[in-house]
Scaffold this motif. Structure first.
Motif, PDB file in Angstrom:
ATOM      1  N   ALA A   1       0.579  -0.930   0.185  1.00  0.00           N
ATOM      2  CA  ALA A   1       0.052   0.008   0.501  1.00  0.00           C
ATOM      3  C   ALA A   1       0.936   1.563   0.560  1.00  0.00           C
ATOM      4  O   ALA A   1       2.307   0.995   0.384  1.00  0.00           O
TER       5      ALA A   1
ATOM      6  N   TYR B   1       0.108   5.337   1.242  1.00  0.00           N
ATOM      7  CA  TYR B   1      -0.203   5.997   2.485  1.00  0.00           C
ATOM      8  C   TYR B   1       0.060   7.791   1.360  1.00  0.00           C
ATOM      9  O   TYR B   1       1.953   7.824   1.495  1.00  0.00           O
TER      10      TYR B   1
ATOM     11  N   TYR C   1      -4.070   0.177  -2.998  1.00  0.00           N
ATOM     12  CA  TYR C   1      -3.741  -0.717  -2.485  1.00  0.00           C
ATOM     13  C   TYR C   1      -3.209  -2.051  -3.477  1.00  0.00           C
ATOM     14  O   TYR C   1      -3.218  -1.839  -4.543  1.00  0.00           O
TER      15      TYR C   1
ATOM     16  N   TYR D   1       4.134   7.558   2.428  1.00  0.00           N
ATOM     17  CA  TYR D   1       4.845   5.466   2.644  1.00  0.00           C
ATOM     18  C   TYR D   1       4.860   4.649   2.119  1.00  0.00           C
ATOM     19  O   TYR D   1       3.482   4.679   1.206  1.00  0.00           O
TER      20      TYR D   1
ATOM     21  N   GLN E   1       3.556   0.645   2.572  1.00  0.00           N
ATOM     22  CA  GLN E   1       3.533  -0.691   4.045  1.00  0.00           C
ATOM     23  C   GLN E   1       2.820  -1.749   3.017  1.00  0.00           C
ATOM     24  O   GLN E   1       2.773  -2.061   1.933  1.00  0.00           O
TER      25      GLN E   1
ATOM     26  N   TYR F   1       1.299  -5.360   3.470  1.00  0.00           N
ATOM     27  CA  TYR F   1       0.596  -6.240   4.286  1.00  0.00           C
ATOM     28  C   TYR F   1       0.567  -7.751   3.576  1.00  0.00           C
ATOM     29  O   TYR F   1      -0.485  -8.414   4.399  1.00  0.00           O
TER      30      TYR F   1
ATOM     31  N   TRP G   1       3.773 -10.715   7.636  1.00  0.00           N
ATOM     32  CA  TRP G   1       2.837  -9.591   9.065  1.00  0.00           C
ATOM     33  C   TRP G   1       1.891 -10.807  10.635  1.00  0.00           C
ATOM     34  O   TRP G   1       2.116 -11.878  10.778  1.00  0.00           O
ATOM     35  N   PRO G   2       2.096 -10.529  11.824  1.00  0.00           N
ATOM     36  CA  PRO G   2       3.250  -9.170  11.962  1.00  0.00           C
ATOM     37  C   PRO G   2       4.909  -9.573  12.174  1.00  0.00           C
ATOM     38  O   PRO G   2       5.492 -10.496  11.746  1.00  0.00           O
ATOM     39  N   PRO G   3       4.850  -8.172  11.750  1.00  0.00           N
ATOM     40  CA  PRO G   3       4.665  -7.094  11.995  1.00  0.00           C
ATOM     41  C   PRO G   3       4.332  -5.994  10.963  1.00  0.00           C
ATOM     42  O   PRO G   3       5.591  -6.778  10.354  1.00  0.00           O
ATOM     43  N   TYR G   4       3.534  -5.709  11.058  1.00  0.00           N
ATOM     44  CA  TYR G   4       3.308  -4.588   9.226  1.00  0.00           C
ATOM     45  C   TYR G   4       4.464  -4.200   9.590  1.00  0.00           C
ATOM     46  O   TYR G   4       4.812  -3.294  10.570  1.00  0.00           O
TER      47      TYR G   4
ATOM     48  N   PHE H   1       6.434  -0.708   7.569  1.00  0.00           N
ATOM     49  CA  PHE H   1       6.454   1.004   6.339  1.00  0.00           C
ATOM     50  C   PHE H   1       7.953   1.319   5.545  1.00  0.00           C
ATOM     51  O   PHE H   1       8.878   1.169   6.748  1.00  0.00           O
TER      52      PHE H   1
ATOM     53  N   GLN I   1      10.714   4.394   5.268  1.00  0.00           N
ATOM     54  CA  GLN I   1      11.123   5.390   5.600  1.00  0.00           C
ATOM     55  C   GLN I   1      10.622   6.845   5.536  1.00  0.00           C
ATOM     56  O   GLN I   1      10.191   7.900   6.072  1.00  0.00           O
TER      57      GLN I   1
END
Lengths: 108, 122
Positions: free
Chosen positions: A34, A36, A49, A87, A89, A91, A94-97, A99, A101
């Protein structure tokens, strides 16, 4: 943990020009990626997405591409409201998601 | 309109506790997975915690495991984050974020709340 690396950290582009932002994953995330947009003092806003599907209300000048480990967000003709931090990301694992920097898109 | 509104942030001393809330509206809250994400001042986004719709599955980032507890009250359409043993490095804006458009186990975050600031300082 999958590490997401965005480049460049800062991108200076003139209004009306094209901007190309990159995001690389440390291992394959398929198309579970994704993008953002975040403006100062605001919450992140989903742009893209599934690597290439625009979210509701996102203008067609935004496009996403890539799969696996290499992804690109392209803004075809920059408008004043597009200058922000972007940003990526993952998905997929996971976990963790995780991102990237962030890439700051600034006016040239 | 789908809306998430966080509250509960503030100034707390190191070692202290704070409970964040996220009020959801405009959608069937119990049907959606929820997350907390934080952003330290001038920094990027860091995922903190996840909870499934029924609260049967919960995950935490290693940085908060054992100190933070996520929970939800589906009858009240609310998400919570209990934060204990707070440290200076927990200072951040905390966002709640809903699972978005994906399928299966793969969801991006959409929408996000406006965030609530937590400052850990003496």
């Amino acid at each position: 943990e999958i590490v997401m690396t965005q480049s460049p950290a800062t991108l200076s582009v003139s209004p009306g020009e094209r901007a190309t932002l990159s995001c690389r994953a440390s291992q394959s995330v398929s198309s579970n990626l994704a993008w953002y947009q975040q403006k100062p003092g605001q919450d992140p806003r989903l742009l893209m997405y599934g690597a290439s599907t625009r979210a509701t209300g996102i203008p067609a000048r935004f496009s996403g591409s890539g799969s696996g480990t290499e992804f690109t967000l392209t803004i075809s003709s920059l408008q004043s409201e597009d200058f922000a931090v972007y940003y990526c990301q993952q998905y997929n694992n996971w976990p963790p998601y995780t991102f990237g920097q962030g890439t700051k898109l600034e006016i040239k | 309109e789908v809306q998430l509104v966080e509250s509960g942030g503030g100034l707390v001393q190191p070692g202290g506790s704070l409970r964040l809330s996220c009020a959801a509206s405009g959608f069937t809250f119990s049907s959606y997975e929820m997350n907390w994400v934080r952003q330290a001042p001038g920094k990027g986004l860091e995922w903190v915690s996840y909870i499934s719709g029924s609260a049967s599955t919960i995950y935490y980032a290693d940085s908060v495991k054992g100190r933070f507890t996520i929970s939800r009250d589906n009858a009240k359409n609310s998400l919570y984050l209990q934060m204990n043993s707070l440290r200076a490095e927990d200072t951040a804006v905390y966002y709640c974020a809903r699972a978005g458009h994906g399928s299966g186990s793969w969801y991006e975050f959409d929408p996000w709340g406006q965030g609530t600031l937590v400052t850990v300082s003496s």
